[in-house]
Design a protein around this motif. Structure first.
Motif, PDB file in Angstrom:
ATOM      1  N   LEU A 120      -8.637  -4.179  -9.688  1.00  0.00           N
ATOM      2  CA  LEU A 120      -9.268  -4.534  -8.127  1.00  0.00           C
ATOM      3  C   LEU A 120      -8.430  -4.099  -7.175  1.00  0.00           C
ATOM      4  O   LEU A 120      -8.894  -3.295  -5.526  1.00  0.00           O
ATOM      5  N   LEU A 121      -7.106  -4.389  -6.904  1.00  0.00           N
ATOM      6  CA  LEU A 121      -6.010  -3.821  -5.980  1.00  0.00           C
ATOM      7  C   LEU A 121      -6.105  -2.679  -6.309  1.00  0.00           C
ATOM      8  O   LEU A 121      -5.997  -2.409  -4.649  1.00  0.00           O
ATOM      9  N   GLU A 122      -5.815  -1.797  -7.392  1.00  0.00           N
ATOM     10  CA  GLU A 122      -5.633  -0.599  -7.614  1.00  0.00           C
ATOM     11  C   GLU A 122      -6.867   0.413  -6.675  1.00  0.00           C
ATOM     12  O   GLU A 122      -7.020   0.798  -6.275  1.00  0.00           O
ATOM     13  N   GLN A 123      -8.039  -0.715  -7.189  1.00  0.00           N
ATOM     14  CA  GLN A 123      -9.167   0.216  -6.034  1.00  0.00           C
ATOM     15  C   GLN A 123      -9.453   0.056  -4.551  1.00  0.00           C
ATOM     16  O   GLN A 123      -9.724   0.889  -3.798  1.00  0.00           O
ATOM     17  N   ARG A 124      -8.180  -0.914  -4.392  1.00  0.00           N
ATOM     18  CA  ARG A 124      -8.893  -0.523  -2.864  1.00  0.00           C
ATOM     19  C   ARG A 124      -7.360  -0.329  -2.035  1.00  0.00           C
ATOM     20  O   ARG A 124      -6.747  -0.214  -1.300  1.00  0.00           O
ATOM     21  N   LEU A 127      -8.582 -12.885  -4.201  1.00  0.00           N
ATOM     22  CA  LEU A 127      -9.515 -12.146  -4.306  1.00  0.00           C
ATOM     23  C   LEU A 127     -10.121 -13.152  -5.798  1.00  0.00           C
ATOM     24  O   LEU A 127      -9.343 -13.288  -6.880  1.00  0.00           O
ATOM     25  N   LEU A 180      -4.393  -0.951  -3.638  1.00  0.00           N
ATOM     26  CA  LEU A 180      -2.857  -1.021  -3.345  1.00  0.00           C
ATOM     27  C   LEU A 180      -2.374  -1.563  -4.557  1.00  0.00           C
ATOM     28  O   LEU A 180      -3.091  -1.328  -5.583  1.00  0.00           O
ATOM     29  N   ASP A 224       1.145  -1.025  -0.012  1.00  0.00           N
ATOM     30  CA  ASP A 224      -0.007  -0.307   0.196  1.00  0.00           C
ATOM     31  C   ASP A 224       1.375   1.096   0.212  1.00  0.00           C
ATOM     32  O   ASP A 224       1.823   1.070  -0.260  1.00  0.00           O
TER      33      ASP A 224
END
Length: 409
Positions: free
Chosen positions: A31-35, A20, A37, A10
């Protein structure tokens, strides 16, 4: 829908792992970028993107670029990331500024892999040259520490210094090699063409015994004229035999150890290797790479089998818990200043910074050794040239004096 296992970092530098569900790798990355990460590793059974698959099937060869161009690529990428661009966007920005087709191909490959969820280090390792273990290791350190721009700038500095050092060595040896080539050509012309024609009238005179320098050179000229084809074939065979023999690690170790014992040249080779070792180890350690991993990378940059074996022994000792300074000292190949700096750095916990500071001093030592080498080699070549010229001159003048004495008598 497929399940992907990931390792991500992060904005605060914290590394996390998990899993995921996503239809493919590209969606998993988003999806990771949205979190918040950034994916360091992404493994799973999801299908690869069609663009990447098409690229893998279409590309049968992978071009490479020079070390200098690689340093420029790394620095541009570091500058783009330092400006706040994400890795993929930074690669695209550098791609738009690429000045040749080879660089475009390399960047296209990296972008495909990064967009599919691979970390930069794995993408570079999969591509191969020009990304060696040193570059891949620094990329991995950049991903793991979160200090991407800083680590990449350090890598660019290291590559630039390696290129600069190679240019200095080449520039220092060009003039001596030109002189040596001129000596060989001039001697060959004198012995093969001029001397036989000058001595032919004298050799035909009765009562004149040619001196031994003239006899030797005439014999050499006759041998070269009759058996030049055999000598050319033997030279080619010896080169092929040497290349085959030197491939054996044991033979290469013997030659490299002897090189280190040659006056002037041995010191130059050692100083270059020590400067490279110090700067590379300091850069890798400051980037967060463990000392054992750093030693594994550094060993392949030394260019001398004897020094590589010494680093292998150092690595074995460090693995058992010993300090770095003691096995370096016992190897006998590293200067006392480096041993002292490593010892103090380990005791104070400032090994990385002290190595980088010491690298500057060893770079100056390399410059000094290069100057000594370039000043010592031309006089040695001049002595060789003068000796050959004196021998040829004696072979020409002595029979002329004998003929004059015979005519006077």
């Amino acid at each position: 829908m497929a399940t992907f296992r990931y390792q991500a970092i992060d904005s605060g530098g914290t590394v996390s792992t998990g899993s995921l569900d996503a239809p493919d790798r590209m969606v998993a990355v988003r999806l990771l970028e949205q979190r918040g990460l950034v994916a360091l590793a992404l493994d799973g059974d999801g299908p690869a993107s069609s663009g990447a698959a098409a690229s893998r099937s279409a590309r049968t060869s992978r071009p490479t670029i020079s070390r200098s161009d690689t340093a420029t690529l790394v620095r541009e990428l570091a500058t783009a990331i330092e400006a706040g661009l994400p890795l993929l966007q930074a690669l695209r920005t550098v791609r738009r500024q690429a000045g040749n087709r080879k660089l475009e191909t390399i960047l296209d490959f990296l972008m495909e892999r990064v967009e599919a969820g691979q970390p930069l280090a794995r993408a570079a390792q999969e591509y191969g040259p020009p990304f060696d273990d040193l570059i891949v290791g620094m990329f991995r350190a950049a991903d793991a520490t979160g200090r991407t721009s800083e680590v990449l700038h350090q890598l660019a500095d290291l590559l630039d210094r390696a290129v600069e050092l190679r240019r200095e060595v080449v520039a220092a040896t060009v003039y001596p090699m030109i002189v040596a080539g001129l000596i060989a050509v001039s001697t060959g012309v004198l012995v093969t063409f001029l001397l036989p024609r000058l001595m032919a009238p004298i050799a035909g005179q009765s009562g004149i015994e040619l001196p031994w320098p003239t006899v030797v050179l005439l014999g050499v000229a006759d041998f070269l004229g009759s058996w030049w084809w055999a000598l050319a074939g033997a030279a080619v065979g010896l080169v092929a035999l040497w290349r085959w023999w030197i491939r054996d690690p044991g033979n290469r170790f013997i030659v490299d150890r002897l090189v280190l014992k040659v006056p002037v040249l041995g010191r130059l080779v050692r100083d270059i290797a020590v400067a490279r070792f110090t700067r590379t180890l300091g850069t890798l350690a400051s980037a967060g790479i463990p000392i054992l991993s750093a030693l594994r990378i550094v060993r392949d940059t030394l260019g001398n089998a004897a020094l590589i074996q010494a680093i292998d022994e150092v690595q074995d000792k460090v693995t058992t818990g010993q300090s770095l300074a003691d096995p370096l000292e016992r190897s006998g190949h590293f200067p006392a200043l480096l041993i002292q700096i490593v010892n103090i750095g380990e005791r104070s916990g400032r090994l990385e910074s002290m190595l980088l500071h010491a690298a500057v001093a060893f770079d100056r030592q390399v410059d000094s050794s290069l100057k000594i080498f370039t000043k010592a080699l031309p006089p040695l070549l001049l002595v060789v040239m003068a000796s050959l010229a004196a021998f040829v001159l004696a072979a020409i003048i002595l029979p002329l004096l004998q003929m004059q004495e015979a005519i006077g008598a």
